[in-house]
Design an enzyme around this catalytic site. Structure first.
Site, PDB file in Angstrom:
ATOM      1  N   LYS A  27       0.796  -1.235   0.000  1.00 58.95           N
ATOM      2  CA  LYS A  27       0.000   0.000   0.000  1.00 58.95           C
ATOM      3  C   LYS A  27       0.833   1.291   0.000  1.00 58.95           C
ATOM      4  O   LYS A  27       0.339   2.359   0.344  1.00 58.95           O
ATOM      5  CB  LYS A  27      -1.015   0.052   1.166  1.00 58.95           C
ATOM      6  CG  LYS A  27      -1.820  -1.214   1.398  1.00 58.95           C
ATOM      7  CD  LYS A  27      -2.187  -1.968   0.155  1.00 58.95           C
ATOM      8  CE  LYS A  27      -3.174  -1.304  -0.772  1.00 58.95           C
ATOM      9  NZ  LYS A  27      -3.292  -2.061  -2.054  1.00 58.95           N
ATOM     10  N   GLY A  29       2.615   2.111  -2.836  1.00 66.97           N
ATOM     11  CA  GLY A  29       2.815   2.515  -4.230  1.00 66.97           C
ATOM     12  C   GLY A  29       3.436   1.430  -5.095  1.00 66.97           C
ATOM     13  O   GLY A  29       3.998   1.724  -6.157  1.00 66.97           O
ATOM     14  N   THR A  31       2.162  -0.830  -7.086  1.00 69.75           N
ATOM     15  CA  THR A  31       1.592  -0.963  -8.422  1.00 69.75           C
ATOM     16  C   THR A  31       2.165   0.112  -9.342  1.00 69.75           C
ATOM     17  O   THR A  31       2.540  -0.165 -10.492  1.00 69.75           O
ATOM     18  CB  THR A  31       0.051  -0.825  -8.343  1.00 69.75           C
ATOM     19  OG1 THR A  31      -0.409  -1.569  -7.212  1.00 69.75           O
ATOM     20  CG2 THR A  31      -0.623  -1.301  -9.599  1.00 69.75           C
ATOM     21  N   TRP A  32       2.261   1.298  -8.824  1.00 71.14           N
ATOM     22  CA  TRP A  32       2.794   2.440  -9.592  1.00 71.14           C
ATOM     23  C   TRP A  32       4.283   2.245  -9.875  1.00 71.14           C
ATOM     24  O   TRP A  32       4.765   2.445 -11.007  1.00 71.14           O
ATOM     25  CB  TRP A  32       2.553   3.707  -8.769  1.00 71.14           C
ATOM     26  CG  TRP A  32       2.723   4.993  -9.496  1.00 71.14           C
ATOM     27  CD1 TRP A  32       2.762   5.186 -10.851  1.00 71.14           C
ATOM     28  CD2 TRP A  32       2.878   6.279  -8.897  1.00 71.14           C
ATOM     29  NE1 TRP A  32       2.917   6.516 -11.119  1.00 71.14           N
ATOM     30  CE2 TRP A  32       2.988   7.212  -9.948  1.00 71.14           C
ATOM     31  CE3 TRP A  32       2.908   6.745  -7.579  1.00 71.14           C
ATOM     32  CZ2 TRP A  32       3.149   8.584  -9.713  1.00 71.14           C
ATOM     33  CZ3 TRP A  32       3.058   8.102  -7.338  1.00 71.14           C
ATOM     34  CH2 TRP A  32       3.176   9.007  -8.403  1.00 71.14           C
ATOM     35  N   HIS A  87       7.743  -7.623  -1.220  1.00 66.60           N
ATOM     36  CA  HIS A  87       7.370  -6.928   0.014  1.00 66.60           C
ATOM     37  C   HIS A  87       8.185  -7.456   1.195  1.00 66.60           C
ATOM     38  O   HIS A  87       7.994  -7.021   2.317  1.00 66.60           O
ATOM     39  CB  HIS A  87       5.890  -7.178   0.335  1.00 66.60           C
ATOM     40  CG  HIS A  87       4.924  -6.471  -0.554  1.00 66.60           C
ATOM     41  ND1 HIS A  87       5.062  -5.160  -0.929  1.00 66.60           N
ATOM     42  CD2 HIS A  87       3.760  -6.889  -1.118  1.00 66.60           C
ATOM     43  CE1 HIS A  87       4.038  -4.816  -1.705  1.00 66.60           C
ATOM     44  NE2 HIS A  87       3.241  -5.840  -1.837  1.00 66.60           N
ATOM     45  N   ARG A 109       5.812   5.766   1.764  1.00 64.41           N
ATOM     46  CA  ARG A 109       4.701   6.717   1.666  1.00 64.41           C
ATOM     47  C   ARG A 109       4.318   7.217   3.060  1.00 64.41           C
ATOM     48  O   ARG A 109       4.579   6.523   4.050  1.00 64.41           O
ATOM     49  CB  ARG A 109       3.511   5.970   1.022  1.00 64.41           C
ATOM     50  CG  ARG A 109       2.284   6.796   0.771  1.00 64.41           C
ATOM     51  CD  ARG A 109       1.169   5.938   0.161  1.00 64.41           C
ATOM     52  NE  ARG A 109       0.028   6.769  -0.167  1.00 64.41           N
ATOM     53  CZ  ARG A 109      -1.137   6.320  -0.576  1.00 64.41           C
ATOM     54  NH1 ARG A 109      -1.322   5.003  -0.722  1.00 64.41           N
ATOM     55  NH2 ARG A 109      -2.119   7.152  -0.859  1.00 64.41           N
ATOM     56  N   SER A 117      -5.092   3.204   3.432  1.00 65.83           N
ATOM     57  CA  SER A 117      -5.098   2.388   2.213  1.00 65.83           C
ATOM     58  C   SER A 117      -5.126   0.899   2.585  1.00 65.83           C
ATOM     59  O   SER A 117      -5.887   0.100   2.024  1.00 65.83           O
ATOM     60  CB  SER A 117      -3.838   2.721   1.402  1.00 65.83           C
ATOM     61  OG  SER A 117      -3.819   2.041   0.194  1.00 65.83           O
ATOM     62  N   TYR A 175       6.554   8.303  -2.341  1.00 64.79           N
ATOM     63  CA  TYR A 175       5.325   8.336  -3.137  1.00 64.79           C
ATOM     64  C   TYR A 175       4.881   9.786  -3.388  1.00 64.79           C
ATOM     65  O   TYR A 175       4.570  10.164  -4.517  1.00 64.79           O
ATOM     66  CB  TYR A 175       4.260   7.542  -2.374  1.00 64.79           C
ATOM     67  CG  TYR A 175       2.879   7.489  -2.988  1.00 64.79           C
ATOM     68  CD1 TYR A 175       2.529   6.443  -3.852  1.00 64.79           C
ATOM     69  CD2 TYR A 175       1.908   8.436  -2.684  1.00 64.79           C
ATOM     70  CE1 TYR A 175       1.262   6.359  -4.394  1.00 64.79           C
ATOM     71  CE2 TYR A 175       0.643   8.364  -3.231  1.00 64.79           C
ATOM     72  CZ  TYR A 175       0.314   7.327  -4.081  1.00 64.79           C
ATOM     73  OH  TYR A 175      -0.946   7.258  -4.615  1.00 64.79           O
ATOM     74  N   ARG A 245      -7.551   2.713  -5.648  1.00 63.83           N
ATOM     75  CA  ARG A 245      -8.651   3.230  -4.834  1.00 63.83           C
ATOM     76  C   ARG A 245      -8.823   4.720  -5.121  1.00 63.83           C
ATOM     77  O   ARG A 245      -9.557   5.087  -6.018  1.00 63.83           O
ATOM     78  CB  ARG A 245      -8.375   2.932  -3.350  1.00 63.83           C
ATOM     79  CG  ARG A 245      -9.595   3.099  -2.429  1.00 63.83           C
ATOM     80  CD  ARG A 245      -9.223   2.796  -0.990  1.00 63.83           C
ATOM     81  NE  ARG A 245      -8.231   3.725  -0.457  1.00 63.83           N
ATOM     82  CZ  ARG A 245      -8.519   4.847   0.210  1.00 63.83           C
ATOM     83  NH1 ARG A 245      -9.765   5.173   0.460  1.00 63.83           N
ATOM     84  NH2 ARG A 245      -7.552   5.650   0.656  1.00 63.83           N
TER      85      ARG A 245
END
Ligand code: A3P
Length: 279
Positions: A27, A29, A31-32, A87, A109, A117, A175, A245
């Protein structure tokens, strides 16, 4: 954990030699980070306007998780890119990965937004409404270090400490900075993973196109990310939309009481002072 490592393909560690891996807590970032790195490394191979796998595949299927490579249903890295995500906390990495000299990009982040998140992601996975899953409980668990890959601050501190010994091997990306100044930070990322943008590319808009294609608006509006499913594990399938999200900085203000804010600020102060990493 050692049992898991035994199941990893034998070539994984040698494959990592001198390559890049993307590390972080869930959570923050992931994916980005995966989308940007994949787009940077494949920019000559794919026409980003139309042909990038990022337009037809979830970023997590473009860049695999190290911890999932042993799973039968999950194919090996599809493009044989010099890139993997994980992770795993630094202290749980196999010694051979640490010794592999791979470059490490760590994204982090604002912890308050991570908590919110994280809360929604896992609440939705187990199909609970906000009424039936009080945010206060999720907050208390997170502060006590109960989260899927261990306490957030231990995760980040372990990588940060390792980076003090080998600064050349680590890139820390925040992030919020990536959002504020995408161009500079994506350029830093590209340089670090040894695929820098040339002046000609920048003039031709390649950098800007990558930033646009990997943006939250672009990825979250793809039909495949709105409605498809992601095979996260042999037995675990989840909706792709859960990775997208709001992507809003400061959403925590809608959830935190003054007491929560005070508690988390104190914890951050205790754990992170001296690192220069602002959570
Ligand atoms: P929110 O829950 O605050 O919206 P991860 O990828 O590590 O699971 O992190 C998920 C968070 O990143 C979610 O934050 C999600 O909306 C946000 N996110 C996903 N894709 C993004 C993108 N392309 N750009 C910016 N943020 C993104």
């Amino acid at each position: 954990m050692e049992e898991l490592y035994k199941k990893l393909p034998q070539h994984t560690y040698s494959w990592l030699q001198g390559r890049a891996t993307l590390y972080n807590c869930p959570k923050t970032g992931t994916t980005w980070q995966k989308a940007l790195s994949f787009a940077i490394l494949t920019r000559e191979k794919f026409d980003h306007a139309a042909g990038s796998p990022l337009l037809t595949t979830l970023p997590h299927d473009c860049v695999r998780f190290l911890e999932n490579l042993h799973l039968a249903k999950i194919k090996e890295n599809p493009s044989d890119l010099p890139l993997l995500g994980t992770h795993l906390p630094y202290s749980s990495l196999p010694k051979s990965v640490i010794a592999s000299n791979c470059k490490i990009v760590y994204i982090y982040r604002n912890i308050k937004d991570v908590i919110v998140s994280y809360y929604h992601f896992f609440r939705e996975i187990v199909n609970l409404s906000e009424e039936n899953a009080p945010f206060e409980e999720a907050f208390d668990d997170f502060c006590r270090g109960i989260s899927i890959f261990g306490p957030y601050w231990d995760h980040i501190l372990e990588y940060w400490k390792a980076s003090q010994e080998r600064p050349d091997r680590f890139l820390f990306l925040k992030y919020e900075d990536l959002k504020k100044d995408a161009s500079s930070n994506v350029k830093r990322l590209a340089e670090f993973i040894e695929c820098p943008f040339s002046v000609e590319e920048e003039k031709a808009g390649v950098l800007e196109n990558i930033i646009k294609m990997c943006s939250f608006d672009s990825l979250s509006n793809l039909e495949l990310n709105k409605s498809g499913m992601y095979q996260a594990d042999e037995a675990f399938v989840l909706e792709r939309r859960l990775f997208f999200r709001k992507a809003k900085d400061g959403d925590w203000e809608n959830y935190f009481t003054d007491a929560m804010k005070e508690k988390i600020d104190k914890l951050i102060d205790e754990k992170m002072s001296g690192t220069g990493l602002l959570l």
